[in-house]
Write a protein that holds these residues in place. Structure first.
Motif, short mmCIF file in Angstrom:
data_model
loop_
_atom_site.label_atom_id
_atom_site.label_comp_id
_atom_site.label_asym_id
_atom_site.label_seq_id
_atom_site.Cartn_x
_atom_site.Cartn_y
_atom_site.Cartn_z
N ILE A 1 0.77 -1.11 -0.09
CA ILE A 1 -0.27 -0.05 0.08
C ILE A 1 0.93 1.35 -0.11
CG2 ILE A 1 -1.68 1.47 1.34
CD1 ILE A 1 -3.01 -1.41 0.15
N LYS A 2 0.71 2.16 -0.73
CA LYS A 2 1.32 3.46 -0.77
C LYS A 2 0.89 4.46 -0.03
CE LYS A 2 2.94 4.95 -5.10
NZ LYS A 2 2.90 5.62 -6.33
N VAL A 3 1.86 4.97 0.93
CA VAL A 3 1.67 6.07 1.88
C VAL A 3 2.58 6.97 1.88
CG1 VAL A 3 0.81 4.11 3.44
CG2 VAL A 3 3.37 4.73 3.54
N ARG A 4 2.20 8.09 2.44
CA ARG A 4 3.18 9.08 2.60
C ARG A 4 3.49 9.15 4.16
NH1 ARG A 4 0.31 13.17 1.04
NH2 ARG A 4 0.91 13.04 -1.14
N LEU A 5 4.78 9.60 4.60
CA LEU A 5 5.22 9.27 6.02
C LEU A 5 5.12 10.84 6.28
CD1 LEU A 5 8.32 7.15 5.92
CD2 LEU A 5 5.85 6.63 6.11
N THR A 6 5.12 11.16 7.77
CA THR A 6 5.21 12.58 8.35
C THR A 6 6.25 13.22 7.89
OG1 THR A 6 6.50 11.63 10.07
CG2 THR A 6 3.90 11.73 10.30
N SER A 7 7.30 12.52 7.30
CA SER A 7 8.57 13.22 6.92
C SER A 7 8.50 13.65 5.44
CB SER A 7 9.74 12.20 6.80
OG SER A 7 9.65 10.94 6.02
N GLY A 8 7.38 13.31 4.74
CA GLY A 8 7.09 13.66 3.41
C GLY A 8 7.57 12.72 2.43
N GLU A 9 8.35 11.47 2.94
CA GLU A 9 8.47 10.42 1.74
C GLU A 9 7.45 9.57 1.43
OE1 GLU A 9 13.15 9.59 3.32
OE2 GLU A 9 11.45 9.46 4.84
N VAL A 10 7.45 9.09 0.43
CA VAL A 10 6.37 8.18 -0.34
C VAL A 10 6.93 6.93 -0.60
CG1 VAL A 10 4.65 7.92 -2.10
CG2 VAL A 10 4.95 10.27 -1.01
N GLY A 11 6.30 6.23 -0.41
CA GLY A 11 6.79 4.69 -0.84
C GLY A 11 5.66 3.70 -0.43
N ARG A 12 5.88 2.29 -0.61
CA ARG A 12 5.05 1.13 -0.51
C ARG A 12 5.31 0.39 0.78
NH1 ARG A 12 1.39 0.64 -4.41
NH2 ARG A 12 1.82 1.63 -6.41
N VAL A 13 4.40 0.20 1.72
CA VAL A 13 4.39 -0.39 3.13
C VAL A 13 4.82 -2.00 2.78
CG1 VAL A 13 3.60 -1.04 5.26
CG2 VAL A 13 2.92 1.15 4.06
N GLN A 14 6.20 -2.31 3.27
CA GLN A 14 6.68 -3.44 3.51
C GLN A 14 6.29 -4.40 4.65
OE1 GLN A 14 7.95 -4.90 0.32
NE2 GLN A 14 6.86 -2.83 -0.12
N ALA A 15 6.16 -3.56 5.89
CA ALA A 15 5.98 -4.16 6.90
C ALA A 15 5.44 -3.21 8.13
CB ALA A 15 7.33 -4.77 7.47
N VAL A 16 4.23 -3.76 8.83
CA VAL A 16 4.05 -2.63 9.87
C VAL A 16 4.93 -3.04 11.43
CG1 VAL A 16 2.14 -2.14 11.51
CG2 VAL A 16 1.63 -2.86 8.96
N ILE A 17 5.52 -1.85 11.80
CA ILE A 17 6.44 -2.20 13.01
C ILE A 17 5.64 -1.83 14.24
CG2 ILE A 17 8.47 -1.32 14.23
CD1 ILE A 17 8.89 -2.51 11.28
#
Length: 68
Positions: free
Chosen positions: A46-62
């Motif tokens: 799933i593609k997400v935007r992080l609070t840092s502004g980086e965008v990517g696809r989730v590989q694992a929920v920590i």
């Protein structure tokens, strides 16, 4: 298999792979700010935007608990 959209919500800590890191598989850890993929699942994550502004696809929920 990457996590489903239902397992991800804003405030959750995740590992993502950014577009430029896909060939190497380098992961970036951060806190989800927004979900960008509308479908319930995606074969590459799933593609997400992080609070840092980086965008990517989730590989694992920590951390499944949103940070208060």
């Amino acid at each position: 298999m990457p996590p489903l959209r239902s397992q991800i919500q804003p405030g959750v800590t995740v590992d993502i792979v950014q577009k430029q890191d896909q060939p190497t598989g380098r992961l970036t850890r951060g806190v989800v700010a927004a979900l960008l993929t509308r479908s319930p699942s995606h074969p590459h994550g799933i593609k997400v935007r992080l609070t840092s502004g980086e965008v990517g696809r989730v590989q694992a929920v920590i951390s499944a608990q949103p940070n208060a």
